[in-house]
Design an enzyme around this catalytic site. Structure first.
Site, PDB file in Angstrom:
ATOM      1  N   HIS A 141       0.819  -1.217   0.000  1.00 43.25           N
ATOM      2  CA  HIS A 141       0.000   0.000   0.000  1.00 43.25           C
ATOM      3  C   HIS A 141       0.852   1.266   0.000  1.00 43.25           C
ATOM      4  O   HIS A 141       0.694   2.112  -0.902  1.00 43.25           O
ATOM      5  CB  HIS A 141      -0.969  -0.009   1.183  1.00 43.25           C
ATOM      6  CG  HIS A 141      -1.644   1.303   1.439  1.00 43.25           C
ATOM      7  ND1 HIS A 141      -2.458   1.920   0.499  1.00 43.25           N
ATOM      8  CD2 HIS A 141      -1.604   2.145   2.523  1.00 43.25           C
ATOM      9  CE1 HIS A 141      -2.895   3.072   0.995  1.00 43.25           C
ATOM     10  NE2 HIS A 141      -2.386   3.230   2.212  1.00 43.25           N
ATOM     11  N   HIS A 151       3.789   6.869   5.513  1.00 43.96           N
ATOM     12  CA  HIS A 151       2.608   7.578   6.026  1.00 43.96           C
ATOM     13  C   HIS A 151       1.778   6.773   7.025  1.00 43.96           C
ATOM     14  O   HIS A 151       1.057   7.354   7.842  1.00 43.96           O
ATOM     15  CB  HIS A 151       1.723   8.057   4.859  1.00 43.96           C
ATOM     16  CG  HIS A 151       0.892   6.979   4.239  1.00 43.96           C
ATOM     17  ND1 HIS A 151       1.377   6.131   3.271  1.00 43.96           N
ATOM     18  CD2 HIS A 151      -0.398   6.614   4.459  1.00 43.96           C
ATOM     19  CE1 HIS A 151       0.417   5.281   2.908  1.00 43.96           C
ATOM     20  NE2 HIS A 151      -0.665   5.556   3.615  1.00 43.96           N
ATOM     21  N   GLU A 158       0.801   5.510  12.498  1.00 51.07           N
ATOM     22  CA  GLU A 158      -0.572   5.152  12.834  1.00 51.07           C
ATOM     23  C   GLU A 158      -0.739   3.662  13.119  1.00 51.07           C
ATOM     24  O   GLU A 158      -1.507   3.266  13.999  1.00 51.07           O
ATOM     25  CB  GLU A 158      -1.483   5.565  11.667  1.00 51.07           C
ATOM     26  CG  GLU A 158      -2.947   5.594  12.006  1.00 51.07           C
ATOM     27  CD  GLU A 158      -3.759   6.189  10.870  1.00 51.07           C
ATOM     28  OE1 GLU A 158      -4.770   5.570  10.510  1.00 51.07           O
ATOM     29  OE2 GLU A 158      -3.376   7.245  10.341  1.00 51.07           O
ATOM     30  N   ASP A 159      -0.019   2.811  12.372  1.00 53.32           N
ATOM     31  CA  ASP A 159      -0.265   1.367  12.433  1.00 53.32           C
ATOM     32  C   ASP A 159       0.881   0.540  13.005  1.00 53.32           C
ATOM     33  O   ASP A 159       0.788  -0.685  13.049  1.00 53.32           O
ATOM     34  CB  ASP A 159      -0.604   0.841  11.024  1.00 53.32           C
ATOM     35  CG  ASP A 159      -1.887   1.447  10.484  1.00 53.32           C
ATOM     36  OD1 ASP A 159      -2.745   1.807  11.294  1.00 53.32           O
ATOM     37  OD2 ASP A 159      -2.020   1.564   9.253  1.00 53.32           O
ATOM     38  N   ASP A 194      -3.038   8.699  -1.004  1.00 55.40           N
ATOM     39  CA  ASP A 194      -3.421   7.650  -0.055  1.00 55.40           C
ATOM     40  C   ASP A 194      -4.875   7.243  -0.272  1.00 55.40           C
ATOM     41  O   ASP A 194      -5.203   6.058  -0.353  1.00 55.40           O
ATOM     42  CB  ASP A 194      -3.205   8.169   1.368  1.00 55.40           C
ATOM     43  CG  ASP A 194      -3.609   7.157   2.432  1.00 55.40           C
ATOM     44  OD1 ASP A 194      -3.434   5.946   2.185  1.00 55.40           O
ATOM     45  OD2 ASP A 194      -4.079   7.571   3.508  1.00 55.40           O
ATOM     46  N   ASP A 212     -24.798  15.137 -25.236  1.00 59.42           N
ATOM     47  CA  ASP A 212     -23.538  15.881 -25.154  1.00 59.42           C
ATOM     48  C   ASP A 212     -22.602  15.229 -24.141  1.00 59.42           C
ATOM     49  O   ASP A 212     -22.023  15.879 -23.282  1.00 59.42           O
ATOM     50  CB  ASP A 212     -23.778  17.359 -24.814  1.00 59.42           C
ATOM     51  CG  ASP A 212     -24.668  17.529 -23.597  1.00 59.42           C
ATOM     52  OD1 ASP A 212     -25.182  16.513 -23.104  1.00 59.42           O
ATOM     53  OD2 ASP A 212     -24.831  18.664 -23.138  1.00 59.42           O
TER      54      ASP A 212
END
Length: 725
Positions: free
Chosen positions: A48, A72, A76-77, A139, A259
């Site tokens: 990822h 990134h 957080e993880d 992301d 259109d």
């Protein structure tokens, strides 16, 4: 390592002096940090951040942003911290990583509050460095591309947030290709049946459209060559979400959309743009009202182009955009197109740039918005500005406002005090009322009066988030003043029964201690809460008057202490409430469902206290609920054990043909939904509008019904409307 090598090769192609060693180090750090973690698809998690970094190279971003893309999710993880990132990769990379890292350890009341505060944090970081939002786009785009592996409920929540916030934000920053892909992917997960049906129809006509595009491209080239205008011509079909929006807006089927094809003419210089426009209008009949000059009056995001629509070959309506190569780069890449590399360092566009006036305004308004729901609503208003009008001040300055704006909107762009006292306006020398909607080219002069004050009707007129925020602020200040007077009067009367003076209690500090005990921010806040109805005078008395004095004075009236809401609203019944609502854990409080939004189990809801009428239940994103003072709001939740049915209204727009109403009724029956009322009306254009009132269990049953109705041939749209529709 093959994908990493591809990434580094791409970076070298546009930034030969990039620090490739730092990028490799960032990848290795991320791979080690995420070791053992997998995505829902089963792939190693590091795929990822590597994909996100790949998307940043499509925007030709710098080394720091690419490293931040690889890192990134590390904070957080994983166990990594911002300090770790700073030590290994420097403050710049760490700032970008922190800008896209969610607020993980703070307590939030609900998911909406968490979403709002995370977004607020990201906007504040974006105001300092625009690369934060570019990184977030990359992301979000990769997450949307791999959304298939998540549960349907999570798919819908992420797709909704993407469509409401990130796609409009990409449009605001002019990054057209990201905006387009985010919209189409959101469409896919929010309206799967509709998406598949439209994609199939587009595929069936692809060959025919491709031939038409090639033929028209040749014709345009030939006409331009005759006029000696050098240019590039390209045609393309509109993306699926754009076609769907046009079908919804015009209430037509795909076959009736003529259109859905657009052409771009890219010229060498500005003069050639206007010359090319003349050639196009000479060759084909222009459609009145469809010409827009965004070169002379650029959009706020810097977009410049000439737009026109003509009746092209074979009688087809076609849209044509004409611009220079530089304008085209800005149109496609937006703010990312302004990056330039000099001596290996990127030139960052400052948020003080004119292109970021909307961001500065958003940052200014967010300071006054403590309520997370209102903050997100304000962001959406600011981002969803599709059409604009350009008006002039008496001095000749141009102001861009949302289409439908009125003199109040204009007044608040000048100064909040001008807005507060706006009583009317002169437009082109003529006095107009506050409800007047501006047209392009209007010259506006605001008329003020010291006696004029904002009122609730203004909220129905204004279009700008700034005006709406300022009006709400003034109304709430006035409401707080009224609550303060009412609350003080109620507390004084309650204390007087026991021979206690209000002022004496105030000076002795007894009221201050009562405020602290009842979790209020001071005496004024306590008195306000009484005025709003969140705290009862009895509760104040219990804190201020000694128990023996209360018992001796009015022993008969003293009851067993109850919770604040129960004291305020009273028990309606000793049996379980059939409404299916818990108010701060209590399930026997008097509640009523607001007709303005008709909430259903599954909707995110909020309660609003109203004196004598209990708690009014609204959907959390209901405009009326957002307008209500936050002090009168109370947290509520659905009682999962309740089996109550709720009324909902659906508006179905369809073709007017025999037997279709029977098909619609059958879909209700097949979904287990009973129609309580129906209103059907045929229109002059061969269509029909049907409004059905029905009783459903919850939101999931309603969605299942709406999908079934949308699948019926001849149905244009199915919309949930208010119960009083």
């Amino acid at each position: 390592m093959a994908r990493l090598d591809d990434l580094i090769g791409t970076v070298q192609s546009y930034h030969p002096k990039a620090d490739l060693g730092l990028i490799r180090d960032a990848y290795e750090y991320a791979a080690k940090a995420h070791e053992g973690q997998t995505r829902r698809s089963g792939d190693p998690y590091v795929t990822h951040p590597l994909s996100v970094a790949g998307i940043t190279t499509e925007l030709k971003l710098d080394t720091s942003t690419i490293c931040a893309a690889l890192l990134h999710d590390a904070v957080e993880d994983t166990s990594a911290t911002i300090d770790d990132i700073t030590g290994s990769f420097g403050k710049e990379v760490a700032f970008l990583v922190d800008g896209v890292t969610k607020l993980g350890k703070l307590p939030f009341t609900n998911r909406e509050e968490r979403q709002a505060e995370n977004f607020r944090k990201m906007l504040l970081a974006m105001a300092r460095d625009i690369r934060v939002i570019l990184l977030k786009f990359c992301d979000r785009l990769d997450n949307m591309r791999t959304l298939d592996h998540l549960p349907s409920e999570k798919q819908e929540r992420i797709a909704t947030e993407t469509l409401q916030i990130y796609a409009p934000l990409a449009h605001r920053l002019g990054i057209q290709w990201i905006k387009t892909e985010l919209e189409d992917l959101s469409f896919k997960y929010l309206h799967r049946d509709e998406y598949d049906s439209l994609a199939q129809e587009v595929t069936q006509t692809r060959k025919e459209r491709a031939r038409y595009i090639v033929d028209v491209e040749k014709l345009i080239h030939r006409e331009m060559a005759r006029a000696d205008i050098r240019c590039q011509v390209s045609g393309r079909a509109k993306h699926l979400w754009s076609i769907r929006q046009k079908m919804q807006r015009t209430k037509r089927t795909f076959a009736e959309i003529h259109d859905a094809i657009g052409f771009r003419i890219i010229t060498d210089d500005l003069r050639s743009c206007y010359a090319a426009l003349g050639v196009v209008h000479a060759a084909w009949t222009p459609i009145p009202g469809r010409f827009k000059d965004y070169i002379a009056l650029p959009k706020p995001n810097g977009y410049q182009s000439l737009h026109t629509a003509v009746i092209g070959p074979k009688g087809e309506r076609i849209e044509i955009q004409i611009r220079t190569e530089e304008m085209h780069l800005v149109a496609e890449q937006g703010i990312a197109a302004h990056w330039r590399y000099k001596e290996g360092k990127p030139g960052i566009i400052s948020p003080n740039d004119a292109k970021f006036a909307w961001l500065r305004q958003l940052m200014e308004s967010q300071k006054d918005l403590e309520d997370p729901t209102e903050f997100i609503e304000t962001v959406k208003i600011d981002l969803f500005l599709e059409d604009e009008v350009f008006v002039f001040t008496p001095q000749g300055d141009v102001k861009a406002l949302p289409a439908g704006s009125c003199p109040i909107d204009f007044a608040y762009t000048i100064h909040s005090k001008v807005g507060d006292h706006c009583s009317g306006a002169r437009v082109n020398g003529m006095i107009v009322p506050l409800r007047y909607q501006f047209r392009n080219g209007d010259t506006v002069e605001i008329i003020t009066s010291p006696n004029q004050k904002p009122n609730r009707d203004w909220l129905k007129l204004v279009k700008t988030a700034r005006a709406r925020t300022k009006i709400r602020h003034r109304l709430r200040a006035a409401e707080r003043d009224r609550a303060l007077l009412l609350g003080k009067d109620m507390v004084e009367k309650a204390l007087r029964k026991y021979g206690v003076a209000y002022n004496k209690s105030l000076k002795s500090g007894a009221l201050g201690k009562a405020a602290e005990a009842l979790r209020c921010n001071g005496v004024d806040d306590l008195v306000c809460q009484v005025g709003y109805g969140k705290v009862t005078p009895t509760q104040v008395v219990e804190q201020v008057v000694p128990a023996d004095k209360r018992a001796g004075s009015q022993r008969a009236e003293v009851e067993t202490p109850k919770g604040p809401l129960r004291q305020l609203l009273g028990r309606v019944t000793r049996r379980r409430n059939s409404t299916g609502i818990k108010v701060q854990g209590e399930n026997d409080i008097l509640v009523r469902f607001a007709r303005c939004c008709s909430p259903l189990p599954g909707d995110n809801i909020i309660g609003c206290i109203s004196r004598g009428r209990g708690v009014s239940i609204h959907r959390r994103n209901c405009a009326k609920a957002i307008d209500i003072d936050p002090e009168r709001r109370v947290e509520v939740e659905w009682d999962d054990k309740a089996q109550a049915e709720h009324q909902v209204a659906l508006r179905v727009l369809c073709t007017n043909q025999p037997g279709l109403l029977a098909h619609l009724s059958q879909s209700f029956s097949d979904s287990g939904v009973n129609i309580s009322q129906a209103h059907c009306r045929a229109l002059d254009d061969g269509r029909a509008v049907n409004t059905f009132h029905a009783n459903v269990r919850d939101l999931s049953q309603l969605k299942e019904l709406m999908r079934a109705l949308n699948r019926i041939k001849g149905v244009y749209s199915v919309d949930r409307v208010t119960s009083d529709a």
